[in-house]
Write a protein that holds these residues in place. Structure first.
Motif, mmCIF file in Angstrom:
data_model
loop_
_atom_site.group_PDB
_atom_site.id
_atom_site.type_symbol
_atom_site.label_atom_id
_atom_site.label_comp_id
_atom_site.label_asym_id
_atom_site.label_seq_id
_atom_site.Cartn_x
_atom_site.Cartn_y
_atom_site.Cartn_z
ATOM 1 N N PHE A 1 57.146 50.558 71.100
ATOM 2 C CA PHE A 1 57.030 50.776 69.690
ATOM 3 C C PHE A 1 56.121 52.098 69.681
ATOM 4 N N LYS A 2 54.826 51.702 70.198
ATOM 5 C CA LYS A 2 53.649 52.710 70.011
ATOM 6 C C LYS A 2 53.896 53.866 70.606
ATOM 7 N N GLN A 3 54.720 54.049 71.767
ATOM 8 C CA GLN A 3 55.212 55.280 72.523
ATOM 9 C C GLN A 3 55.988 56.133 71.465
ATOM 10 N N THR A 4 56.973 55.365 70.988
ATOM 11 C CA THR A 4 57.852 55.991 69.985
ATOM 12 C C THR A 4 57.194 56.741 68.740
ATOM 13 N N THR A 5 56.378 55.851 68.209
ATOM 14 C CA THR A 5 55.611 56.360 67.088
ATOM 15 C C THR A 5 54.717 57.797 67.582
ATOM 16 N N ALA A 6 54.077 57.520 68.603
ATOM 17 C CA ALA A 6 53.316 58.554 69.235
ATOM 18 C C ALA A 6 54.226 60.062 69.413
ATOM 19 N N ASP A 7 55.379 59.876 69.744
ATOM 20 C CA ASP A 7 56.486 60.998 70.068
ATOM 21 C C ASP A 7 56.640 61.506 68.628
ATOM 22 N N ILE A 8 57.003 60.518 67.566
ATOM 23 C CA ILE A 8 57.182 61.029 66.054
ATOM 24 C C ILE A 8 56.132 61.822 65.653
#
Length: 301
Positions: free
Chosen positions: A123-130
Motif C-alpha cells: 500500500f505504501k509503495q503504491t501511494t509513493a508512486d502516486i
C-alpha cells in the motif's frame, strides 16, 4: 521519453456533438491527444487531453490508477483507456499511471498467505508512486490543469492506492512518505483504506464510491482484507467504500455511495460504466461547490 498520438474519438450524443452541453458533464470534445511520459525511473503515465483545451489551466486533473491485485494490470487496459477518453472528452485532463507491481511473481500473492506487514508495504509503495506522478505532473509546465483540482480515481488495488493517498497522510505507516498534496475528490471502484479513523474534518475529501456489497476480496464495509481469519498471516482489517462514505457523512462532507446489491468484486470493472454519474458528482462538488450526500442502489449497465 514522450510519444504523441492523435486520436479521433467520436462521441454521438443524440446524433450531434454540441458545445451547448455542460462542461465536465457532457461530452463536448471529439479530437483527443494522448502522450506517454516517464515520471519516475521506468514508470510511465499516459496523459489524455482534448486538443482544443490542452492549454486550459482551469480544468481539473484526474489521476487514474488501474487494478490488478498489485501484481498485474496496466495503465492502458481497455476499460482504463475508455474511461480516460470519456473524461477527457468532457473537458478533464486525465493521467493514467503505471506503478510498482510489488506482488508480481510473489508466491504468497496478495491473499491470506501474504503477511500483513507486506500488504502494508505494498500500500505504501503504491501511494509513493502516486505522489511521484502527481509531483511530476504539477512541476512539468507542458501539462495544464488546476493544481487545486486534482482528482484521484482507481479500481480495486488502484482504488486502495488512491484512497490511502487521499486519506492516510497522518497514519503512522504513511507519514514517512513526505508531503501529501491537496486532493479535491476521489473516485473509488471497489476500494478500501487502512484505517478510516484517520479521515478527519481536515482531510474529508469528497468521494464517489461504487462497490458491490457482497465483495469477497475488498470489503464493502469494515472487514479483514480478503476476509482472512485472524489466525492467518494476511489478516489485515480494512475499511471499505461504504464505511468511508459513512465516515464522510458523520463529518458532514460530500459523498455519493452507489451500491450494487449482491454484487461481487466484478464491480471494480463494472463501475467504469458510470462515467455520467461520476462526472456529475465531480462537477457538483468541485466546480459548483455544492454539498452532495447521496446513497443509492445500482444495477449493471
Amino acid at each position: 521519453m514522450k510519444r504523441q498520438i492523435s486520436i479521433l474519438f467520436l462521441f454521438l450524443v443524440t446524433g450531434i456533438l454540441t458545445q451547448a452541453q455542460e462542461h465536465y458533464v457532457g461530452q463536448i470534445y471529439a479530437d483527443l491527444v494522448k502522450s506517454t511520459h516517464t515520471y519516475s525511473d521506468s514508470l510511465k503515465l499516459d496523459f489524455y487531453t482534448a486538443k482544443e483545451n490542452e492549454k486550459d489551466a482551469a480544468r481539473p486533473l484526474i489521476v487514474l490508477v488501474h487494478g490488478g491485485g498489485f501484481s498485474g494490470g496496466q495503465r492502458d487496459n481497455p476499460l482504463e483507456v475508455k474511461f480516460a477518453q470519456t473524461m477527457a472528452a468532457k473537458g478533464y485532463a486525465v493521467a493514467s499511471i503505471s506503478y510498482t507491481l510489488t506482488r508480481k511473481g510473489k508466491a504468497t500473492g496478495f491473499g491470506c498467505a501474504c503477511p500483513a506487514s507486506e500488504k502494508m508495504e505494498t500500500f505504501k509503495q503504491t501511494t509513493a508512486d502516486i505522489l511521484k506522478a502527481i509531483s511530476y505532473l504539477k512541476t512539468n509546465t507542458e501539462f495544464s490543469f488546476d493544481t487545486q483540482k486534482i482528482i484521484l480515481a482507481g479500481s480495486s488495488a488502484g482504488a486502495e492506492g488512491i484512497l490511502n493517498t487521499a486519506y492516510m497522510a497522518n497514519h503512522p505507516e504513511f507519514k514517512s512518505l513526505g508531503d501529501f498534496p491537496r486532493i479535491a475528490a476521489v473516485v473509488s471502484l471497489a476500494g478500501a483504506v487502512v484505517d478510516a479513523r484517520y479521515i478527519t474534518k481536515y482531510n474529508a475529501v469528497p468521494g464517489i464510491f461504487i462497490h458491490g456489497d457482497a465483495d469477497n476480496l475488498v470489503p464493502y464495509n469494515s472487514q479483514p482484507h480478503h476476509f482472512c481469519s485472524a489466525e492467518t498471516p494476511g489478516f489485515l482489517p480494512l475499511d471499505g467504500d461504504a464505511f468511508i462514505a459513512e465516515r464522510l457523512k458523520h463529518l458532514d462532507a460530500s459523498y455519493s455511495l452507489l451500491t450494487a446489491e449482491g454484487g461481487n468484486h466484478d464491480w471494480a470493472n463494472l463501475g467504469y460504466a458510470f462515467t455520467n454519474e461520476i462526472a456529475q458528482f465531480l462537477n457538483d462538488v468541485i466546480i459548483k461547490g455544492e454539498k452532495i450526500q447521496n446513497t443509492e442502489t445500482i444495477t449493471q449497465k
